[in-house]
Design a protein around this motif. Structure first.
Motif, PDB file in Angstrom:
ATOM      1  N   ASP A 124     -11.487   2.110  -3.358  1.00 60.82           N
ATOM      2  CA  ASP A 124     -12.085   0.830  -3.741  1.00 60.82           C
ATOM      3  C   ASP A 124     -12.689   0.132  -2.521  1.00 60.82           C
ATOM      4  O   ASP A 124     -13.818  -0.378  -2.572  1.00 60.82           O
ATOM      5  N   ILE A 125     -11.932   0.114  -1.438  1.00 59.50           N
ATOM      6  CA  ILE A 125     -12.404  -0.537  -0.215  1.00 59.50           C
ATOM      7  C   ILE A 125     -13.640   0.168   0.332  1.00 59.50           C
ATOM      8  O   ILE A 125     -14.610  -0.475   0.759  1.00 59.50           O
ATOM      9  N   ALA A 126     -13.633   1.499   0.288  1.00 54.48           N
ATOM     10  CA  ALA A 126     -14.785   2.265   0.782  1.00 54.48           C
ATOM     11  C   ALA A 126     -16.034   1.964  -0.036  1.00 54.48           C
ATOM     12  O   ALA A 126     -17.148   1.885   0.508  1.00 54.48           O
ATOM     13  N   LEU A 127     -15.860   1.775  -1.340  1.00 56.33           N
ATOM     14  CA  LEU A 127     -16.985   1.454  -2.211  1.00 56.33           C
ATOM     15  C   LEU A 127     -17.609   0.116  -1.813  1.00 56.33           C
ATOM     16  O   LEU A 127     -18.839  -0.013  -1.707  1.00 56.33           O
ATOM     17  N   LEU A 128     -16.769  -0.879  -1.569  1.00 57.91           N
ATOM     18  CA  LEU A 128     -17.266  -2.195  -1.171  1.00 57.91           C
ATOM     19  C   LEU A 128     -17.900  -2.146   0.219  1.00 57.91           C
ATOM     20  O   LEU A 128     -18.926  -2.794   0.469  1.00 57.91           O
ATOM     21  N   GLN A 129     -17.308  -1.369   1.111  1.00 58.72           N
ATOM     22  CA  GLN A 129     -17.871  -1.252   2.457  1.00 58.72           C
ATOM     23  C   GLN A 129     -19.240  -0.578   2.436  1.00 58.72           C
ATOM     24  O   GLN A 129     -20.123  -0.917   3.240  1.00 58.72           O
ATOM     25  N   SER A 130     -19.433   0.347   1.494  1.00 58.37           N
ATOM     26  CA  SER A 130     -20.741   1.004   1.392  1.00 58.37           C
ATOM     27  C   SER A 130     -21.811  -0.002   0.970  1.00 58.37           C
ATOM     28  O   SER A 130     -22.966   0.080   1.416  1.00 58.37           O
ATOM     29  N   GLU A 131     -21.434  -0.961   0.124  1.00 55.32           N
ATOM     30  CA  GLU A 131     -22.394  -1.992  -0.281  1.00 55.32           C
ATOM     31  C   GLU A 131     -22.670  -2.960   0.870  1.00 55.32           C
ATOM     32  O   GLU A 131     -23.792  -3.452   1.018  1.00 55.32           O
ATOM     33  N   LEU A 132     -21.661  -3.221   1.688  1.00 55.25           N
ATOM     34  CA  LEU A 132     -21.892  -4.039   2.882  1.00 55.25           C
ATOM     35  C   LEU A 132     -22.904  -3.357   3.805  1.00 55.25           C
ATOM     36  O   LEU A 132     -23.802  -4.010   4.352  1.00 55.25           O
ATOM     37  N   SER A 133     -22.767  -2.055   3.956  1.00 56.76           N
ATOM     38  CA  SER A 133     -23.711  -1.305   4.792  1.00 56.76           C
ATOM     39  C   SER A 133     -25.121  -1.383   4.217  1.00 56.76           C
ATOM     40  O   SER A 133     -26.104  -1.524   4.959  1.00 56.76           O
ATOM     41  N   ALA A 134     -25.217  -1.310   2.883  1.00 56.33           N
ATOM     42  CA  ALA A 134     -26.531  -1.406   2.235  1.00 56.33           C
ATOM     43  C   ALA A 134     -27.144  -2.789   2.445  1.00 56.33           C
ATOM     44  O   ALA A 134     -28.355  -2.921   2.641  1.00 56.33           O
ATOM     45  N   MET A 135     -26.313  -3.834   2.413  1.00 63.94           N
ATOM     46  CA  MET A 135     -26.816  -5.192   2.665  1.00 63.94           C
ATOM     47  C   MET A 135     -27.357  -5.314   4.081  1.00 63.94           C
ATOM     48  O   MET A 135     -28.420  -5.898   4.315  1.00 63.94           O
ATOM     49  N   ARG A 136     -26.611  -4.777   5.037  1.00 66.81           N
ATOM     50  CA  ARG A 136     -27.031  -4.876   6.441  1.00 66.81           C
ATOM     51  C   ARG A 136     -28.299  -4.063   6.700  1.00 66.81           C
ATOM     52  O   ARG A 136     -29.104  -4.420   7.562  1.00 66.81           O
ATOM     53  N   ALA A 137     -28.464  -2.976   5.959  1.00 68.79           N
ATOM     54  CA  ALA A 137     -29.630  -2.109   6.165  1.00 68.79           C
ATOM     55  C   ALA A 137     -30.901  -2.708   5.581  1.00 68.79           C
ATOM     56  O   ALA A 137     -32.007  -2.325   5.983  1.00 68.79           O
ATOM     57  N   ALA A 138     -30.753  -3.639   4.633  1.00 70.84           N
ATOM     58  CA  ALA A 138     -31.919  -4.229   3.966  1.00 70.84           C
ATOM     59  C   ALA A 138     -32.044  -5.695   4.381  1.00 70.84           C
ATOM     60  O   ALA A 138     -31.285  -6.548   3.916  1.00 70.84           O
ATOM     61  N   PHE A 144     -36.036  -7.969   0.182  1.00 69.67           N
ATOM     62  CA  PHE A 144     -35.163  -8.839  -0.610  1.00 69.67           C
ATOM     63  C   PHE A 144     -34.554  -8.115  -1.801  1.00 69.67           C
ATOM     64  O   PHE A 144     -33.357  -8.242  -2.068  1.00 69.67           O
ATOM     65  N   ASP A 145     -35.367  -7.359  -2.545  1.00 75.52           N
ATOM     66  CA  ASP A 145     -34.864  -6.708  -3.755  1.00 75.52           C
ATOM     67  C   ASP A 145     -33.727  -5.740  -3.438  1.00 75.52           C
ATOM     68  O   ASP A 145     -32.697  -5.731  -4.122  1.00 75.52           O
ATOM     69  N   GLN A 146     -33.901  -4.927  -2.394  1.00 76.54           N
ATOM     70  CA  GLN A 146     -32.855  -3.970  -2.030  1.00 76.54           C
ATOM     71  C   GLN A 146     -31.586  -4.692  -1.574  1.00 76.54           C
ATOM     72  O   GLN A 146     -30.469  -4.284  -1.905  1.00 76.54           O
ATOM     73  N   HIS A 147     -31.771  -5.762  -0.804  1.00 78.18           N
ATOM     74  CA  HIS A 147     -30.619  -6.542  -0.339  1.00 78.18           C
ATOM     75  C   HIS A 147     -29.877  -7.157  -1.524  1.00 78.18           C
ATOM     76  O   HIS A 147     -28.647  -7.070  -1.616  1.00 78.18           O
ATOM     77  N   MET A 148     -30.633  -7.754  -2.447  1.00 79.05           N
ATOM     78  CA  MET A 148     -30.005  -8.415  -3.586  1.00 79.05           C
ATOM     79  C   MET A 148     -29.310  -7.417  -4.501  1.00 79.05           C
ATOM     80  O   MET A 148     -28.249  -7.708  -5.066  1.00 79.05           O
ATOM     81  N   PRO A 191     -28.087 -17.796   5.355  1.00 80.48           N
ATOM     82  CA  PRO A 191     -27.448 -16.782   6.201  1.00 80.48           C
ATOM     83  C   PRO A 191     -25.925 -16.867   6.163  1.00 80.48           C
ATOM     84  O   PRO A 191     -25.350 -17.867   5.732  1.00 80.48           O
ATOM     85  N   GLY A 192     -25.299 -15.803   6.625  1.00 79.26           N
ATOM     86  CA  GLY A 192     -23.850 -15.808   6.808  1.00 79.26           C
ATOM     87  C   GLY A 192     -23.043 -15.169   5.695  1.00 79.26           C
ATOM     88  O   GLY A 192     -21.833 -14.958   5.845  1.00 79.26           O
ATOM     89  N   PHE A 193     -23.687 -14.820   4.586  1.00 75.86           N
ATOM     90  CA  PHE A 193     -22.926 -14.318   3.445  1.00 75.86           C
ATOM     91  C   PHE A 193     -22.446 -12.882   3.633  1.00 75.86           C
ATOM     92  O   PHE A 193     -21.409 -12.498   3.093  1.00 75.86           O
ATOM     93  N   VAL A 194     -23.193 -12.074   4.371  1.00 75.42           N
ATOM     94  CA  VAL A 194     -22.743 -10.693   4.593  1.00 75.42           C
ATOM     95  C   VAL A 194     -21.428 -10.703   5.363  1.00 75.42           C
ATOM     96  O   VAL A 194     -20.488  -9.964   5.034  1.00 75.42           O
TER      97      VAL A 194
END
Length: 235
Positions: A124-138, A144-148, A191-194
């Motif tokens: 579960d934690i790894a799944l959420l961390q992968s989305e954090l990585s996707a946010m940082r990459a976009a 915006f669309d990829q980040h959102m 800013p700051g939400f990631v």
């Protein structure tokens, strides 16, 4: 020498069309139509009062009127358009009061989901961390669309991990793919939400439900505070 023709027995039979095929195909056509109309409404291309004609839209998108009608019906449920008999469909003004109410409900749902979760596994934690990585990459300013999309997947995962199907169904029914874009248009980038979401994952990893729920609430509270600063609620 010409190749031998395949016999009916050696050729795979053509699969007959079934009702479900039509529905899936129509849904696939409806979604991009809906998303384009939403973008035009949010960006002001279709200002309030604009008359949306099914036939004209069908010709523009090169589809039948069925997916257009379904897309407009979905937008009516979201309060973006209104339909009247004999008068057709028109664009409505953005209802900021309803937007606030949707985010207030999201706050309650996500808070309850975190508190209802029995535990979070390493997966579960790894799944959420992968989305954090996707946010940082976009970068939200250029992608915006990829980040959102990564943001919404993160929040959906948090709710889904509660194991409560009704929590998830209620969360999804609020159509965050549309509402989040409306909110972003109203308040701009905050800013700051990631980093806050990273802290949420850390709290979940430690099994600290109270801290995870508090941080999750704070994200939505900050969005609402920003909205109220720019567009004060009517007294």
């Amino acid at each position: 020498m010409s190749a031998p023709k395949s016999s009916p027995e050696s050729s795979p039979p053509e699969r007959p069309a079934i009702a479900g095929d039509v529905k899936v195909h129509r849904t696939c056509m409806r979604d991009p139509v809906r998303d384009t109309i939403v973008s035009r409404i949010i960006d002001g291309v279709y200002p309030p009062g604009t008359h949306l004609k099914e036939l004209a839209l069908a010709r523009e998108f090169n589809v039948s009127q069925a997916p257009i009608r379904e897309a407009l019906r979905e937008l009516e449920m979201l309060g973006l358009v209104e339909s009247e008999r004999y008068r057709g469909t028109r664009v409505r003004s953005i209802d900021l009061a309803e937007l606030r109410e949707a985010y207030e409900l999201r706050l309650l749902l996500e808070d309850a989901a975190v508190r209802a979760s029995a535990h979070w596994t390493d997966q579960d934690i790894a799944l959420l961390q992968s989305e954090l990585s996707a946010m940082r990459a976009a970068d939200p300013k250029t992608a915006f669309d990829q980040h959102m999309q990564a943001v919404l997947r993160f929040h959906r995962h948090v709710v889904a991990l509660s194991g409560n199907r009704l929590f998830l169904k209620a969360w999804e029914s609020l159509a965050w793919g549309v509402r989040a874009r409306i909110m972003a248009k109203q308040i701009g980038y905050v800013p700051g939400f990631v980093e806050m979401r990273s802290d949420i994952v850390e709290a979940m990893q430690q099994g600290d439900r109270e801290r995870a729920a508090r941080l999750l609430r704070r994200i939505t509270e900050r969005l609402l505070e920003r909205l109220n600063e720019i567009h004060p609620p009517a007294s």
